[in-house]
Scaffold this active site. Structure first.
Site, PDB file in Angstrom:
ATOM      1  N   SER A 182       0.793  -1.400   0.087  1.00 31.87           N
ATOM      2  CA  SER A 182       0.047   0.031   0.040  1.00 31.87           C
ATOM      3  C   SER A 182       0.883   1.197   0.074  1.00 31.87           C
ATOM      4  O   SER A 182       2.022   1.135   0.555  1.00 31.87           O
ATOM      5  CB  SER A 182      -0.835   0.125   1.388  1.00 31.87           C
ATOM      6  OG  SER A 182      -1.856   1.153   1.047  1.00 31.87           O
ATOM      7  N   ASP A 183       0.319   2.317  -0.799  1.00 33.28           N
ATOM      8  CA  ASP A 183       0.963   3.442  -0.668  1.00 33.28           C
ATOM      9  C   ASP A 183       0.260   4.566  -0.712  1.00 33.28           C
ATOM     10  O   ASP A 183      -0.881   4.454  -1.374  1.00 33.28           O
ATOM     11  CB  ASP A 183       2.103   3.653  -2.106  1.00 33.28           C
ATOM     12  CG  ASP A 183       2.926   4.753  -1.981  1.00 33.28           C
ATOM     13  OD1 ASP A 183       3.890   4.659  -1.136  1.00 33.28           O
ATOM     14  OD2 ASP A 183       2.948   5.745  -2.663  1.00 33.28           O
ATOM     15  N   GLN A 184       0.291   5.703  -0.171  1.00 27.39           N
ATOM     16  CA  GLN A 184      -0.323   6.900  -0.143  1.00 27.39           C
ATOM     17  C   GLN A 184       0.182   8.361  -0.243  1.00 27.39           C
ATOM     18  O   GLN A 184       1.359   8.338   0.290  1.00 27.39           O
ATOM     19  CB  GLN A 184      -1.151   6.817   1.300  1.00 27.39           C
ATOM     20  CG  GLN A 184      -2.220   8.034   1.309  1.00 27.39           C
ATOM     21  CD  GLN A 184      -2.871   7.932   2.865  1.00 27.39           C
ATOM     22  OE1 GLN A 184      -2.248   8.040   3.719  1.00 27.39           O
ATOM     23  NE2 GLN A 184      -4.189   7.562   2.851  1.00 27.39           N
TER      24      GLN A 184
END
Length: 191
Positions: A67-69
């Protein structure tokens, strides 16, 4: 299959724990640099998959979550501030504005090399914040390792005027509604 979270983030660890599934964590080894002119939604999808693939050799028969944000406002990407001074600047910049949080999620089956990917947007409208409010918030919360300089699961909620999105956990960095669908597509029985 073994479930692995490609992250050392305590926030993502806590979120994944909500699903009641046993899992391991591993630190991804990937460069998180943005490509020139790369749109935020494409960047987070690329980085989420890159994180998952970076640990695939260590877990050859696993479902690996990456996951990346990032957050965007006025076509500017807001990352993790790292310092108090940068956090002050970020919060001054977003005061009274809407910020779009882009979360990229990838579930990689390392046995089949098949990856499911999804981009999950979430919008936050910030209140008009005084310098005193910003300073007080930062000294209490110290969100220097959080995209956008706040923790929505704690005092950061006081900075907001409105939240808009399909999955509130996306704002915290791991969209559990989409992840549940991905896991079920891989045959995982949830709950």
């Amino acid at each position: 299959m073994k479930l692995v979270l490609a992250s050392t983030s305590p926030f993502r660890h806590e979120l994944l724990s909500r699903l009641g599934q046993a899992f391991e964590t591993a630190a991804p080894d990937s460069d998180e640099s943005r490509f020139d002119n790369e749109p935020a939604d494409k960047m987070v999808l690329r980085l989420a998959e890159k994180k998952a693939r970076s640990i695939a050799d260590k877990f050859p028969k696993a479902l690996i979550i990456g996951s990346d944000q990032v957050a965007t406002v006025d076509d500017l990407i807001l990352g993790k501030p790292g310092t108090h001074e940068k956090a002050v600047q970020q919060l001054q910049h977003v005061s009274g504005k809407s910020v779009l949080f882009h979360t990229g999620l990838c579930l990689l089956n390392s046995e089949t090399d098949q990856a499911q990917r999804v981009w999950v947007p979430f919008e936050v409208r910030f209140r008009s914040l005084s310098d005193q409010q910003i300073e007080s918030y930062l000294l209490k919360e110290k969100p220097y390792n959080c995209a956008g300089s706040f923790k929505s699961e704690a005092l950061g909620i006081t900075l907001f005027e409105k939240l808009s999105g399909d999955d509130p956990t996306a704002l915290m960095g791991l969209p559990l509604i989409e992840l549940t669908s991905m896991l079920m597509a891989e045959g995982c029985l949830l709950p």
